[in-house]
Design an enzyme around this catalytic site. Structure first.
Site, PDB file in Angstrom:
ATOM      1  N   TRP A 178     -21.872 -13.121  -7.686  1.00 54.41           N
ATOM      2  CA  TRP A 178     -20.846 -12.189  -8.183  1.00 54.41           C
ATOM      3  C   TRP A 178     -19.483 -12.851  -7.974  1.00 54.41           C
ATOM      4  CZ3 TRP A 178     -21.554  -6.816  -9.637  1.00 54.41           C
ATOM      5  CH2 TRP A 178     -20.364  -6.109  -9.809  1.00 54.41           C
ATOM      6  N   GLY A 231     -14.641 -19.521  -5.022  1.00 55.62           N
ATOM      7  CA  GLY A 231     -15.070 -19.971  -3.693  1.00 55.62           C
ATOM      8  C   GLY A 231     -14.849 -18.845  -2.706  1.00 55.62           C
ATOM      9  N   SER A 245     -15.249 -15.783  -4.911  1.00 58.66           N
ATOM     10  CA  SER A 245     -13.984 -15.502  -5.562  1.00 58.66           C
ATOM     11  C   SER A 245     -13.241 -16.825  -5.622  1.00 58.66           C
ATOM     12  CB  SER A 245     -13.192 -14.459  -4.770  1.00 58.66           C
ATOM     13  OG  SER A 245     -11.952 -14.240  -5.392  1.00 58.66           O
ATOM     14  N   ASP A 287     -14.952 -11.764   3.398  1.00 62.82           N
ATOM     15  CA  ASP A 287     -14.548 -10.761   4.384  1.00 62.82           C
ATOM     16  C   ASP A 287     -15.719  -9.843   4.708  1.00 62.82           C
ATOM     17  OD1 ASP A 287     -14.533  -8.445   2.464  1.00 62.82           O
ATOM     18  OD2 ASP A 287     -12.945  -9.622   1.533  1.00 62.82           O
ATOM     19  N   ASN A 297     -12.388 -14.451 -10.288  1.00 59.15           N
ATOM     20  CA  ASN A 297     -11.631 -15.696 -10.305  1.00 59.15           C
ATOM     21  C   ASN A 297     -10.132 -15.621 -10.526  1.00 59.15           C
ATOM     22  OD1 ASN A 297     -13.496 -17.863  -9.736  1.00 59.15           O
ATOM     23  ND2 ASN A 297     -14.606 -17.091 -11.513  1.00 59.15           N
ATOM     24  N   GLU A 307     -32.961 -41.551  -4.764  1.00 51.78           N
ATOM     25  CA  GLU A 307     -32.091 -40.444  -4.323  1.00 51.78           C
ATOM     26  C   GLU A 307     -32.875 -39.133  -4.277  1.00 51.78           C
ATOM     27  OE1 GLU A 307     -27.613 -41.687  -5.836  1.00 51.78           O
ATOM     28  OE2 GLU A 307     -29.047 -40.878  -7.272  1.00 51.78           O
ATOM     29  N   ARG A 348      -6.293 -17.963 -14.783  1.00 48.59           N
ATOM     30  CA  ARG A 348      -7.449 -18.609 -15.427  1.00 48.59           C
ATOM     31  C   ARG A 348      -7.658 -18.043 -16.839  1.00 48.59           C
ATOM     32  NH1 ARG A 348     -13.877 -19.243 -14.014  1.00 48.59           N
ATOM     33  NH2 ARG A 348     -13.934 -21.493 -14.088  1.00 48.59           N
ATOM     34  N   PHE A 405       0.839  -1.198   0.000  1.00 48.95           N
ATOM     35  CA  PHE A 405       0.000   0.000   0.000  1.00 48.95           C
ATOM     36  C   PHE A 405       0.872   1.244   0.000  1.00 48.95           C
ATOM     37  CE2 PHE A 405      -1.495   3.425   2.769  1.00 48.95           C
ATOM     38  CZ  PHE A 405      -2.609   3.846   2.069  1.00 48.95           C
TER      39      PHE A 405
END
Ligand code: DGJ
Length: 729
Positions: free
Chosen positions: A479, A531, A529, A536, A482, A616, A445, A282
């Site tokens: 949302w 998963g 994201s 947060d 990835n 099932e 990805r 930062f």
């Protein structure tokens, strides 16, 4: 009044129901921390400050010949650099003259009867008027004219204190901030443990408990997101602390990007915890007259172990972090298309899935990745947010109406922050992706990240999302995001400001999320994201549930959901029943076990129902109906970890208890079974000693269940699971 200033003693006392926080305007105007822990009945704790003449401990010039006053061992509220404290600072700056010292002294303070806000970022809010109070303390470096305002929000009933900082440049030249913590906490003891939550993609929030060592332990993320690898939430505890006993302090950040946490045991055996922005991930240039707001940190103290600490955070998340009509609502049981059909679907296939989903009791069909542009695999088309009607064989509206006619709501997947190189958007606007001029970008990805710090790009995404959300009755949006972020460079920023981009990205993301969630208050947003890579408190302000992990293996999930539960309530945990053998691990487990584990969150399915046998489907329907019955308890109840997935017994148990002690839900899963096993007695929590409960045909007193335990018959087979419901009679 939860905030009191004693003008004689110059102490600030912040009290919550079960904790007290104190600091004092010490000699020479330094703000010295006194206490954060169980209530001390308002006693002035300045007597704890220990002064001694120690070798190699520096003394401020104003102290004259007093060698006993050194910031190197005095506990502080917002420690800096260059004034004789060599421990981890809360703030680091480069002054306009290139020097790095910052000498902050008390200037003024204000007590305000409601909760402060944080400019550009979400923060905890008051659910009811007067629920929180604010203390503002202004500090100033007289030479550089840098002002630092410390903000404290006290949610007394919730046992939560929030902190944030505003840094203002009152000088005449630019200065640079390289570290800006939201909170620094000095505890006058060095015999503590650190519990933190680390992991990787598909194995998030594994817990690690270590001794706080002499020196500094640093946690954090430089990935542009809060990350799979390290969650911003961590706990300090006494060494004897367990679920029910011992003191513990939880700290977390309302932020979704890079962060840094330092935990230091000092030379005089004190513990400092610093959490916020900084540590080479930062920087920010502050011109004269400008202010910088840090994200908000959330702290809670429990004198009764980790369960109570988790309850404090769970309540605050549900009531003061999550917003909008869905924050406390019963979340729909959804069937997500991803692990069922991946990219291989048409509109007709989705309608078939919807029909079968209805048969197993699902309430919503979610069309995951693959419905737009030329998106037949994960190598292309991100950014081309137009419905591929040819693939679907119908318009989005027709599809949604078809799903609705079959008795299900409809939800859709998007990944707006990304762009594929093989997309019309990229071909048209190459410069919209984060890329460093003359360098090849780093792929993740096979996709790049859009520069969300730029308003025009956010406007474009807002428009595209609105067109989709307006085109059909969409009631849920997943949302996704990835990849980790690289190539931090934005053409709109000067060279000296490029280091601001990671934070500007998060500000841009929040701006976009705020606009969309305000425009679509009826849509339930679920974060994702890969998963749980951005699980947060920042994202939870806009998305009351988050896909907990791309790992849907019920046995792996025991650890993932266990770690997640320390800070985040079950309602926020997206959790689905997927196929067996599991696609990530190849492990087989029963439908009953998969459902028992998924039921510890916002429940759904993620498999091709058409491939299920009649039997099932019937079993799945019964399990869904069972979840529906227990859903209010799972969402609103108090969560108790009765055993740990790290215990060698292999038996993992957790429980939800109604706040009014009228009911409880106990789940037991065996990750391992043994021949000739010992008896398992589980002591239940959160019931009343004076009430009687029925479980099946058996009747128990609350006292017996809590003080002696509930007997679990030996568990046999492959990963068996059992669910027990206790109802007051
Ligand atoms: C990653 C997510 O975590 C999955 O659930 C799925 O939505 C895929 N992305 C789709 O590409």
């Amino acid at each position: 009044m939860s905030i009191i200033y004693d003008s004689d003693a110059k102490t600030f006392k912040l009290s919550t129901q079960r904790s007290e926080y104190q600091f004092v305007i010490g000699p020479y105007g330094f703000l010295l921390h006194l206490h954060y822990g169980a209530s001390v009945g308002g006693q002035n704790m300045s007597y704890l400050l220990h002064q001694a003449d120690r070798g190699f401990c520096m003394n401020p010039y104003d102290a004259g010949n007093d060698r006993t006053f050194s910031l190197d061992f005095l506990p502080q509220e917002y420690p800096t650099v260059g004034v004789g404290d060599y421990r981890v600072p809360a703030i680091e700056v480069i002054n306009s003259d290139g020097s790095m010292a910052l000498d902050l002294r008390y200037q003024s303070h204000k007590i305000i009867s409601d909760k402060y806000g944080v400019e550009g970022m979400p923060s905890l809010y008051e659910e009811t008027l007067g629920e929180a109070e604010t203390l503002e303390v202004v500090l100033l470096d007289r030479v550089s004219s840098i002002e630092v305002k410390l903000l404290y929000g006290v949610f007394s009933e919730k046992d939560v204190i929030t902190r944030s900082t505003v840094i203002r440049n009152l000088g005449g030249a630019d200065m640079r901030i390289t570290k800006a913590a939201s909170v620094s906490l000095d505890l006058l003891r060095g015999d503590l443990d650190l519990l933190h939550f680390h992991g990787r993609h598909a194995m998030e929030r594994e817990i690690e408990r270590t001794t706080v060592i002499s020196g500094v332990q640093t946690l954090g993320s430089r990935r542009g997101t809060s990350s799979h690898q390290q969650n911003p939430g961590f706990i300090l505890s006494t060494r004897d602390a367990n679920e029910e006993h011992g003191e513990c302090w939880g700290l977390n950040l309302v932020y979704s990007g890079n962060f840094s946490a330092n935990i230091e045991r000092s030379q005089t055996s004190q513990t400092r915890a610093v959490l916020g922005l900084g540590d080479r991930s930062f920087q920010w240039t502050l011109s004269p007259g400008e202010s910088f707001f840090t994200p908000e940190a959330v702290m809670s103290f429990s004198g009764d172990g980790f369960a109570k600490l988790s309850h404090n955070f769970h309540r605050a998340v549900r009531h003061n972090v999550c917003r909008g009509k869905h924050k406390l609502s019963s979340r729909p049981i959804l069937l997500n298309s991803w692990e069922g059909v991946y990219f291989d679907f048409t509109g007709a296939k989705l309608l078939q899935i919807a029909e079968s989903a209805k048969e197993i009791g699902a309430e919503m069909l979610v069309m995951d990745d693959g419905w737009f542009g030329d998106r037949f695999d994960d190598n292309r088309a991100l950014g081309d947010w137009t419905v591929n009607e040819e693939k679907l064989g119908c318009s989005l509206k027709e599809l949604v109406e078809g799903v609705n006619e079959r008795g299900l709501k409809f939800g859709i997947w998007v990944e707006p922050e990304m762009v594929s190189e093989d997309s019309d958007l990229y071909r048209e606007h190459k410069d919209w992706a984060l890329q460093i001029p003359s360098r090849n970008p780093v792929r993740g990805r096979n996709q790049l990240v859009l520069d969300l710090s730029r308003e025009n790009i956010r406007d474009f995404l807002y428009q595209r999302m609105c067109e989709i959300f307006d085109s059909a009755p969409i009631e849920y949006v997943k949302w996704d995001m990835n990849r980790s972020i690289t190539d931090w460079h934005s053409p709109l920023l000067s060279a000296s400001k490029q280091g601001e981009l990671p934070h500007r990205y998060v500000l841009g993301l929040y701006d976009l999320m705020k606009k969309l969630t305000e425009r679509y208050p009826n849509i339930l947003f679920e974060g994702c994201s890969g998963g749980g890579g951005r699980f947060d408190l920042g994202m939870l302000c806009y998305q009351p549930q988050i896909w907990c992990s791309d790992n849907t293996d019920a046995i792996n999930r025991l650890k993932i959901q266990y770690g997640t539960s320390f800070f985040y309530p079950a309602s926020s945990v997206g959790s689905h029943v997927s196929a067996s053998p599991n696609h990530q691990t190849g492990r087989s487990s029963s439908l009953n076990t998969r459902a028992a584990v998924a039921a510890a969150g916002s429940f759904g399915y993620e498999l091709d129902v058409a491939k299920m046998t009649k039997a099932e489907k019937a079993e799945a329907l019964a399990l869904t109906e069972q979840y529906k019955k227990f859903r209010p308890l799972v969402h609103d109840g108090l969560y108790y970890r009765l055993s740990s997935p790290y215990d060698p017994t292999g038996v993992i148990a957790w429980q939800f208890a109604a706040e009014d002690e009228s009911a409880a839900l106990l789940t037991v899963v065996a990750a391992d079974v043994a021949a000739n096993p010992s008896c398992i007695y589980l002591r239940l929590k959160g019931l009343s000693n004076n009430k009687t409960y029925a479980c099946g045909d058996a009747i128990y007193s609350g006292a017996a269940l809590m003080n002696a335990g509930f007997k679990i018959a030996p568990l046999t087979g492959d990963y068996p699971a059992e669910v027990f419901y206790f109802k007051e009679v």
